[in-house]
Design a protein around this motif. Structure first.
Motif, mmCIF file in Angstrom:
data_model
loop_
_atom_site.group_PDB
_atom_site.id
_atom_site.type_symbol
_atom_site.label_atom_id
_atom_site.label_comp_id
_atom_site.label_asym_id
_atom_site.label_seq_id
_atom_site.Cartn_x
_atom_site.Cartn_y
_atom_site.Cartn_z
ATOM 1 N N UNK A 25 -4.040 -7.136 -4.901
ATOM 2 C CA UNK A 25 -3.761 -7.783 -3.620
ATOM 3 C C UNK A 25 -4.257 -6.900 -2.469
ATOM 4 N N UNK A 26 -4.886 -7.511 -1.450
ATOM 5 C CA UNK A 26 -5.464 -6.701 -0.348
ATOM 6 C C UNK A 26 -4.441 -5.822 0.363
ATOM 7 N N UNK A 27 -3.206 -6.324 0.526
ATOM 8 C CA UNK A 27 -2.223 -5.531 1.279
ATOM 9 C C UNK A 27 -1.815 -4.265 0.526
ATOM 10 N N UNK A 28 -2.066 -4.216 -0.785
ATOM 11 C CA UNK A 28 -1.721 -3.018 -1.558
ATOM 12 C C UNK A 28 -2.715 -1.878 -1.329
ATOM 13 N N UNK A 29 -3.898 -2.189 -0.822
ATOM 14 C CA UNK A 29 -4.966 -1.187 -0.688
ATOM 15 C C UNK A 29 -5.028 -0.566 0.706
ATOM 16 N N UNK A 30 -4.072 -0.920 1.563
ATOM 17 C CA UNK A 30 -4.074 -0.392 2.933
ATOM 18 C C UNK A 30 -3.431 0.986 2.934
ATOM 19 N N UNK A 44 11.912 -5.421 -2.877
ATOM 20 C CA UNK A 44 12.793 -6.560 -2.570
ATOM 21 C C UNK A 44 12.006 -7.823 -2.236
ATOM 22 N N UNK A 45 10.672 -7.753 -2.161
ATOM 23 C CA UNK A 45 9.845 -8.913 -1.791
ATOM 24 C C UNK A 45 8.780 -9.147 -2.847
ATOM 25 N N UNK A 46 8.206 -10.359 -2.830
ATOM 26 C CA UNK A 46 7.142 -10.708 -3.776
ATOM 27 C C UNK A 46 5.884 -9.891 -3.510
ATOM 28 N N UNK A 47 5.597 -9.621 -2.228
ATOM 29 C CA UNK A 47 4.413 -8.812 -1.896
ATOM 30 C C UNK A 47 4.534 -7.401 -2.473
ATOM 31 N N UNK A 48 5.744 -6.857 -2.416
ATOM 32 C CA UNK A 48 5.980 -5.518 -2.967
ATOM 33 C C UNK A 48 5.858 -5.539 -4.496
ATOM 34 N N UNK A 49 6.415 -6.573 -5.128
ATOM 35 C CA UNK A 49 6.336 -6.690 -6.586
ATOM 36 C C UNK A 49 4.903 -6.838 -7.072
ATOM 37 N N UNK A 50 4.051 -7.446 -6.249
ATOM 38 C CA UNK A 50 2.647 -7.603 -6.629
ATOM 39 C C UNK A 50 1.949 -6.253 -6.749
ATOM 40 N N UNK A 51 2.394 -5.283 -5.946
ATOM 41 C CA UNK A 51 1.815 -3.937 -6.013
ATOM 42 C C UNK A 51 2.460 -3.107 -7.125
ATOM 43 N N UNK A 52 3.727 -3.368 -7.408
ATOM 44 C CA UNK A 52 4.426 -2.614 -8.447
ATOM 45 C C UNK A 52 5.208 -1.436 -7.906
ATOM 46 N N UNK A 61 -4.072 2.181 -3.281
ATOM 47 C CA UNK A 61 -4.794 2.473 -2.037
ATOM 48 C C UNK A 61 -5.449 3.843 -2.038
ATOM 49 N N UNK A 62 -5.218 4.651 -3.055
ATOM 50 C CA UNK A 62 -5.772 6.002 -3.049
ATOM 51 C C UNK A 62 -5.821 6.530 -4.460
ATOM 52 N N UNK A 63 -6.519 7.648 -4.637
ATOM 53 C CA UNK A 63 -6.530 8.346 -5.903
ATOM 54 C C UNK A 63 -7.502 7.783 -6.920
ATOM 55 N N UNK A 64 -7.747 8.519 -7.991
ATOM 56 C CA UNK A 64 -8.731 8.093 -8.995
ATOM 57 C C UNK A 64 -8.248 6.948 -9.885
#
Length: 572
Positions: free
Chosen positions: A108-113, A369-377, A528-531
């Protein structure tokens, strides 16, 4: 020797050549070993400490400190050679190199910010100082932390370098190197300890009849060796005196000492519980009251709240051992057992403190607590690059630990020495000069080393900082020992201390395996970061790499990675 020389002429040419070659090779090895001994770090300093009135028990601490300096330096060489150097070379195009970044397709794009709080525009000097002490700001975007290593592959000429796989394998390599080296030294110490403890009479005979080094030709070296043997005999006599004292105890004496020990252990448990509760409350308060915006005054207050757990941990690590050292003198144990019990109490407290901090961090990282957060893990809003922020916590603990060691020497040890020397007050003279507390000092460096082992995965250059730190600590402790401490009233045997130090260090290493292993195999890696941002977890790079192998080789690796093989292997 004459008989051996006479028998040589009856040997065959091949056997004569083998015998001559063996003798020549042994001579070369002995001379090489003697030559390299002169290149040994702090050789003269450690021998002079041993030969002074402080003895071999204190010398074992400085030898242990030297071992950790060399271990951290090797870990730094590993991480720098296989992780940092390829990243720097590829990003700056050195040796006709380049790098590749694979775009994430299923994330998801919001996870890469991720917008690091690097230094931007005109800033005040104190901001740089704050960044240097906390690992934030300009340091956050450097190769010191995990978030800097964002490339997926480095091309050096025609060679493709898989950085995520190299990062993971180098982590396993430095943990494996530490484990093997500590076990090797522990086995040597265990054998020596077993021989010395097999018979007190044998120990005396070894020192009196076989303790002198007849290769010594220098007067100062002979004096040092003489003092060392004298101190060892004192330690033996002290151990025998205490054994005799224990044997002569009446039932009333035993009841009194056991009751006192029970009462003092209740106090120890109360102190440990208080430390854990204080860290827990500080962590909860920090989590509930931290804020990321506000004016300058609010920012400074928030900074203090944010670093409150580290401050409380450092204070607990400083205050609790002082209480333990007072209590253990009343328990009437032998010097060697006193050191072991003191170390076990303090190492449990310090390592548990780190555990409380990591558990609280991980609970906040994984709370969604949100679906957007769960999408990132993971909690991407508070921790867009959670590995770097865990690395910052380890960095702060390492820096604070060094600051405390330096501050105690400058503002407690030296003023105490000055007061005892120049003040005739009875209370001051009764308090007297301090003894060099081996258990407290060993625990300080084991605690710092455990932080380094845990933090190296999140901060690859942390071993370099640990190497510099321990190098400076050696001279701080040497100056403090010579100028502010008095010799111990009860001699301490070095042989058992060396072995036990390594056992406690091994416990710290095994406990460091747990958070690093959980981070690699269980917690989702930052997107959003790291190898490992293109993998669900850090471990996922291994099966992804195996998929590129031939089918037969894939089956072999999957068999090795199966539980049926892996669990018995790691147990053994």
């Amino acid at each position: 020797r004459d008989l051996q020389e006479a028998n040589v002429k009856y040997l065959s040419g091949w056997n004569q050549w083998k015998r001559t070659s063996h003798k020549s090779w042994r001579k070369v090895l002995d001379e090489s070993k003697e030559l390299f001994s002169y290149l040994e770090l702090w050789r003269h300093d450690i021998r002079s400490i041993e030969g002074r009135k402080y003895g071999t028990g204190i010398q074992s601490y400085f030898s242990f400190l030297r071992f950790l300096v060399l271990l951290n330096f090797l870990i730094f060489i590993l991480m720098f050679s296989f992780v940092t150097l390829p990243s720097v070379i590829s990003q700056y195009g050195i040796f006709d190199s380049s790098f590749a970044q694979i775009p994430a397709s299923s994330i998801e794009p919001h996870c890469t910010v991720y917008s690091p709080s690097g230094t931007k525009g005109l800033v005040y000097f104190y901001t740089y100082l704050k960044d240097l002490l906390t690992g934030t700001g300009f340091l956050e975007v450097t190769s010191l932390f995990y978030g800097y290593y964002t490339i997926d592959a480095a091309w050096i000429s025609m060679f493709r370098y898989n950085l995520p796989l190299a990062y993971l394998l180098t982590t396993f390599a430095y943990l494996g190197l530490s484990l093997v080296w500590i076990i090797k030294r522990s086995v040597e110490g265990f054998k020596q300890n077993s021989v010395l403890q097999s018979s007190e009479f044998q120990s005396y005979c070894n020192k009196v009849f076989a303790g002198w080094d007849f290769c010594i030709t220098d007067i100062s070296a002979a004096w040092l060796k003489h003092r060392s043997l004298q101190y060892e005999l004192k330690a033996d006599l002290e151990e025998e005196r205490l054994k005799q004292k224990i044997a002569d105890r009446t039932m009333k004496d035993k009841l009194r000492i056991y009751s006192l020990r029970l009462f003092l252990n209740i106090i120890v448990i109360a102190v440990l519980s208080g430390c854990f509760y204080a860290i827990y409350r500080a962590t909860v308060f920090s989590q509930e009251n931290s804020s990321s915006n506000g004016n300058d005054m609010q920012f400074e207050a928030n900074l203090l709240v944010q670093y409150l757990p580290s401050i409380v941990i450092t204070l607990a690590n400083f205050i609790a051992p002082q209480i333990f050292s007072v209590l253990i003198r009343l328990e009437d144990y032998s010097p060697s057992f006193e050191i072991r019990l003191m170390l076990l109490r303090c190492v449990f407290m310090r390592l548990a403190n780190i555990g409380v901090l990591l558990i609280s961090l991980w609970s906040q990282i994984s709370s969604c607590a949100t679906d957007k957060c769960n999408a990132c893990g993971y909690n991407y809003e508070l921790y867009p690059c959670w590995e770097s922020q865990v690395g910052q916590e380890m960095y702060k603990l390492l820096i604070l630990d060094f600051v405390i060691i330096l501050a105690v020497t400058l503002f407690i040890d030296f003023p105490r020495k000055w007061l005892v020397t120049h003040c005739s007050c009875k209370l001051v003279q009764w308090y007297g000069l301090q003894e060099f507390g081996i258990s407290n000092n060993v625990l300080e460096i084991i605690y710092g080393q455990t932080i380094c082992w845990i933090g190296t995965f999140y901060s690859p250059l942390l071993p370099a900082i640990a190497t510099i730190k321990y190098f400076i600590v050696f001279y701080i402790k040497k100056v403090s020992l010579i100028h502010t401490c008095k010799p111990s009233a009860r001699p301490i045997r070095a042989s058992s201390s060396n072995f036990f130090f390594l056992v406690v260090l091994l416990i710290g290493l095994l406990l460091a395996f747990v958070p690093v292993g959980v981070s690699i195999a269980y917690i989702p890696s930052s997107k959003a970061c790291g190898p490992f941002r293109n993998f669900n977890t850090s471990w996922a790079v291994v099966p992804d790499t195996i998929l590129g192998f031939p089918i037969g080789l894939q089956k072999v690796f999957y068999g090795i990675a199966s539980e049926a093989f892996a669990v018995p292997f790691f147990v053994v």
